[in-house]
Design an enzyme around this catalytic site. Structure first.
Site, PDB file in Angstrom:
ATOM      1  N   HIS A   1      -2.466   7.483   7.044  1.00 32.36           N
ATOM      2  CA  HIS A   1      -2.755   6.206   6.384  1.00 32.36           C
ATOM      3  C   HIS A   1      -4.169   5.776   6.774  1.00 32.36           C
ATOM      4  O   HIS A   1      -4.932   5.326   5.923  1.00 32.36           O
ATOM      5  CB  HIS A   1      -1.713   5.166   6.789  1.00 32.36           C
ATOM      6  CG  HIS A   1      -1.841   3.871   6.060  1.00 32.36           C
ATOM      7  ND1 HIS A   1      -1.828   3.802   4.682  1.00 32.36           N
ATOM      8  CD2 HIS A   1      -2.016   2.604   6.501  1.00 32.36           C
ATOM      9  CE1 HIS A   1      -1.961   2.532   4.313  1.00 32.36           C
ATOM     10  NE2 HIS A   1      -2.085   1.793   5.390  1.00 32.36           N
TER      11      HIS A   1
ATOM     12  N   LYS B   1      -9.511   7.996   3.433  1.00 34.81           N
ATOM     13  CA  LYS B   1      -9.979   6.626   3.188  1.00 34.81           C
ATOM     14  C   LYS B   1     -11.388   6.407   3.728  1.00 34.81           C
ATOM     15  O   LYS B   1     -12.058   5.447   3.334  1.00 34.81           O
ATOM     16  CB  LYS B   1      -9.019   5.612   3.820  1.00 34.81           C
ATOM     17  CG  LYS B   1      -7.702   5.428   3.089  1.00 34.81           C
ATOM     18  CD  LYS B   1      -6.905   4.281   3.692  1.00 34.81           C
ATOM     19  CE  LYS B   1      -5.574   4.066   2.969  1.00 34.81           C
ATOM     20  NZ  LYS B   1      -4.587   5.110   3.301  1.00 34.81           N
TER      21      LYS B   1
ATOM     22  N   GLU C   1      -0.751   4.735  14.550  1.00 36.09           N
ATOM     23  CA  GLU C   1      -0.334   5.904  13.773  1.00 36.09           C
ATOM     24  C   GLU C   1      -0.519   7.190  14.565  1.00 36.09           C
ATOM     25  O   GLU C   1       0.348   8.070  14.556  1.00 36.09           O
ATOM     26  CB  GLU C   1      -1.110   5.983  12.462  1.00 36.09           C
ATOM     27  CG  GLU C   1      -0.668   7.135  11.568  1.00 36.09           C
ATOM     28  CD  GLU C   1      -1.320   7.148  10.198  1.00 36.09           C
ATOM     29  OE1 GLU C   1      -0.905   7.965   9.360  1.00 36.09           O
ATOM     30  OE2 GLU C   1      -2.247   6.329   9.972  1.00 36.09           O
TER      31      GLU C   1
ATOM     32  N   CYS D   1       0.808  -1.221   0.000  1.00 35.47           N
ATOM     33  CA  CYS D   1       0.000   0.000   0.000  1.00 35.47           C
ATOM     34  C   CYS D   1       0.841   1.272   0.000  1.00 35.47           C
ATOM     35  O   CYS D   1       0.307   2.365  -0.173  1.00 35.47           O
ATOM     36  CB  CYS D   1      -0.952  -0.014   1.193  1.00 35.47           C
ATOM     37  SG  CYS D   1      -1.969  -1.503   1.230  1.00 35.47           S
TER      38      CYS D   1
ATOM     39  N   HIS E   1      -9.774   1.963   0.675  1.00 35.87           N
ATOM     40  CA  HIS E   1      -8.327   1.781   0.602  1.00 35.87           C
ATOM     41  C   HIS E   1      -7.943   1.312  -0.795  1.00 35.87           C
ATOM     42  O   HIS E   1      -8.245   0.191  -1.191  1.00 35.87           O
ATOM     43  CB  HIS E   1      -7.899   0.752   1.651  1.00 35.87           C
ATOM     44  CG  HIS E   1      -6.427   0.683   1.858  1.00 35.87           C
ATOM     45  ND1 HIS E   1      -5.516   1.369   1.081  1.00 35.87           N
ATOM     46  CD2 HIS E   1      -5.683  -0.008   2.773  1.00 35.87           C
ATOM     47  CE1 HIS E   1      -4.295   1.107   1.504  1.00 35.87           C
ATOM     48  NE2 HIS E   1      -4.374   0.279   2.526  1.00 35.87           N
TER      49      HIS E   1
ATOM     50  N   PHE F   1       1.711  -3.621   3.912  1.00 30.61           N
ATOM     51  CA  PHE F   1       2.052  -4.943   4.436  1.00 30.61           C
ATOM     52  C   PHE F   1       3.535  -5.216   4.191  1.00 30.61           C
ATOM     53  O   PHE F   1       4.080  -4.867   3.147  1.00 30.61           O
ATOM     54  CB  PHE F   1       1.229  -6.026   3.729  1.00 30.61           C
ATOM     55  CG  PHE F   1      -0.209  -6.106   4.168  1.00 30.61           C
ATOM     56  CD1 PHE F   1      -0.677  -5.420   5.280  1.00 30.61           C
ATOM     57  CD2 PHE F   1      -1.107  -6.896   3.468  1.00 30.61           C
ATOM     58  CE1 PHE F   1      -2.000  -5.501   5.677  1.00 30.61           C
ATOM     59  CE2 PHE F   1      -2.434  -6.990   3.856  1.00 30.61           C
ATOM     60  CZ  PHE F   1      -2.886  -6.296   4.962  1.00 30.61           C
TER      61      PHE F   1
END
Length: 416
Positions: A305, A337, A316, A165, A342, A403
């Site tokens: 994110h 998002k 985060e 991502c 996403h 990831f």
């Protein structure tokens, strides 16, 4: 050597909430959700039956049917978004030195639908290997920038970055550095993804990563809310024209913002889970600030994110508090998002565009769908909940994580 300055001169967007830059931006300010029942395949037996798909899009309105058939959706999206950005930048194709124009793109997966279709066809056959001759060139992740460069004759650096991502944020940072070092005048960068497929949805469901709020899809992506239960899968593309400042100024280009820094780090912790204390996220934001020569208190806005997962959102925000200290409460923090879902490898691109537009227009899009306070989140943080907020945004940060522990952070500044 003295590094060149790098600016943004063109933008293009193909997203679940708008098929052009203007549509996308207006939908962000309106707090529009792109989530709806899946139409690309029958999701009846899937745990999650909804996604943020591209809507009202006919590829042959933009690409000749013969060419479109040779592209996976992720490549189609890339070509359409980059065409808009190139037009927006008003690049003169007759005078520009195409040897010094590159395409550096991001894709976390690539042609997943093409791979899926070819394998299903083979499995349903008699074992005879009957494959489409375009199977491999449609599928490979590097073909999106290849298609862009072939269409426009751009002969500079051309490749795809793959870091899940974080892919398109990595692509932007590479593009920034190529121009900084004087290797290119212009680079088309960004990312695209088209993973709303049987394999994509099934795989993420198997990981228990996605929301299963099937009774109310539009409210399923709810970053920072106590009732969040996973991300909502999206698709689309974002394209950004980066250009050397003097080159842009000489041709009288419109300049949206300056790109002043990029940071990279790794969690070195787990294949999919974020480090609970966000140590890699702390590192990437510090790296970005140092790279840009900026102090934490100079940052006005952070597009997080913020995927709407129970662990990731908290980690985060803890990292933001650690990096920015008391100034964290003065920053407009958001997660777009909540509206787009996403977009995996394209997330960094469309969220960078949202950050750039916040600088351009002096307003920060909201984090929608928030109704329940999470006691694990500092209540002093301004998460720009449910309504846009006007703000003179001079410096904006965009965070993107993937990831494998990949972290990327890009910093934009209003041009002096």
């Amino acid at each position: 050597m003295e590094l060149k300055r790098v600016v943004v001169t063109g933008l293009g967007a193909l997203t679940p909430i708008g098929n052009t830059l203007d549509e996308y931006w207006n939908a962000l300010l309106a707090g529009k959700s792109g989530a709806a029942p899946v139409t690309h395949f029958d999701p009846e037996k899937f745990k999650t039956k909804f996604a943020c798909e591209i809507k009202n899009f006919e590829v042959t309105d933009f690409i000749h049917r013969k060419e479109a058939r040779r592209m996976d959706k992720f490549s189609q999206y890339a070509v359409v978004a980059s065409d808009e950005a190139i037009v927006d930048a008003k690049l003169d194709m007759d005078s520009i030195n195409k040897l010094r124009v590159g395409v550096i793109w991001g894709a976390g997966i690539g042609g997943l639908e093409t791979f899926q279709e070819e394998m299903i066809n083979y499995a349903n056959g008699d074992g005879t290997p009957k494959f489409n001759p375009f199977f491999i060139p449609k599928m490979i992740a590097d073909i999106a920038p290849g298609n862009i460069s072939i269409k426009h004759g751009f002969m500079g650096p051309n490749y795809t970055t793959v870091s899940a991502c974080a892919s398109s944020a990595n692509a932007m940072i590479d593009a920034l550095n190529y121009i900084r070092l004087g290797h290119c005048d212009v680079i088309v960068t960004g990312g695209s993804e088209a993973a709303v497929t049987i394999a994509g949805m099934g795989g993420f469901n198997a990981m228990h990563a996605m929301s299963t709020r099937n009774d109310d899809p539009q409210k399923a992506s709810r970053p920072f809310d106590a009732t969040r239960d996973g991300f909502v899968l999206g698709e689309g593309a974002g394209a950004i024209i980066l250009e050397e400042y003097e080159h842009a100024k000489a041709r009288g280009a419109k300049i949206y913002a300056e790109v002043i820094g990029g940071g990279l780090s790794s969690d070195a912790y787990h294949m999919t889970a974020p480090h609970p204390e966000g140590i890699g996220v702390v590192a990437v934001m510090k790296n970005c600030l140092e790279n840009a020569g900026m102090q934490p208190e100079e940052v006005d806005h952070i597009n997080t994110h913020g995927t709407s997962t129970p662990l990731g959102d908290v980690a985060e925000l803890k990292a933001i508090t650690e990096v920015f200290g008391d100034h964290a409460k003065n920053i407009n923090i958001n997660s777009t998002k909540s509206m787009t879902g996403h977009l995996l490898g394209a997330a960094g691109a469309i969220e960078a565009i949202a950050s750039i537009m916040a600088i351009e227009h002096g307003i920060v899009p909201p984090t929608i769908n928030h109704s329940t306070v999470d006691e694990n989140i500092d209540p002093n943080l301004n998460l720009t909940l449910n309504e846009p907020q006007k703000r003179n945004v001079k410096v904006a940060m965009s965070n993107t994580f993937g990831f494998g522990g990949h972290n990327a952070c890009v910093l934009f500044k209003k041009l002096d």
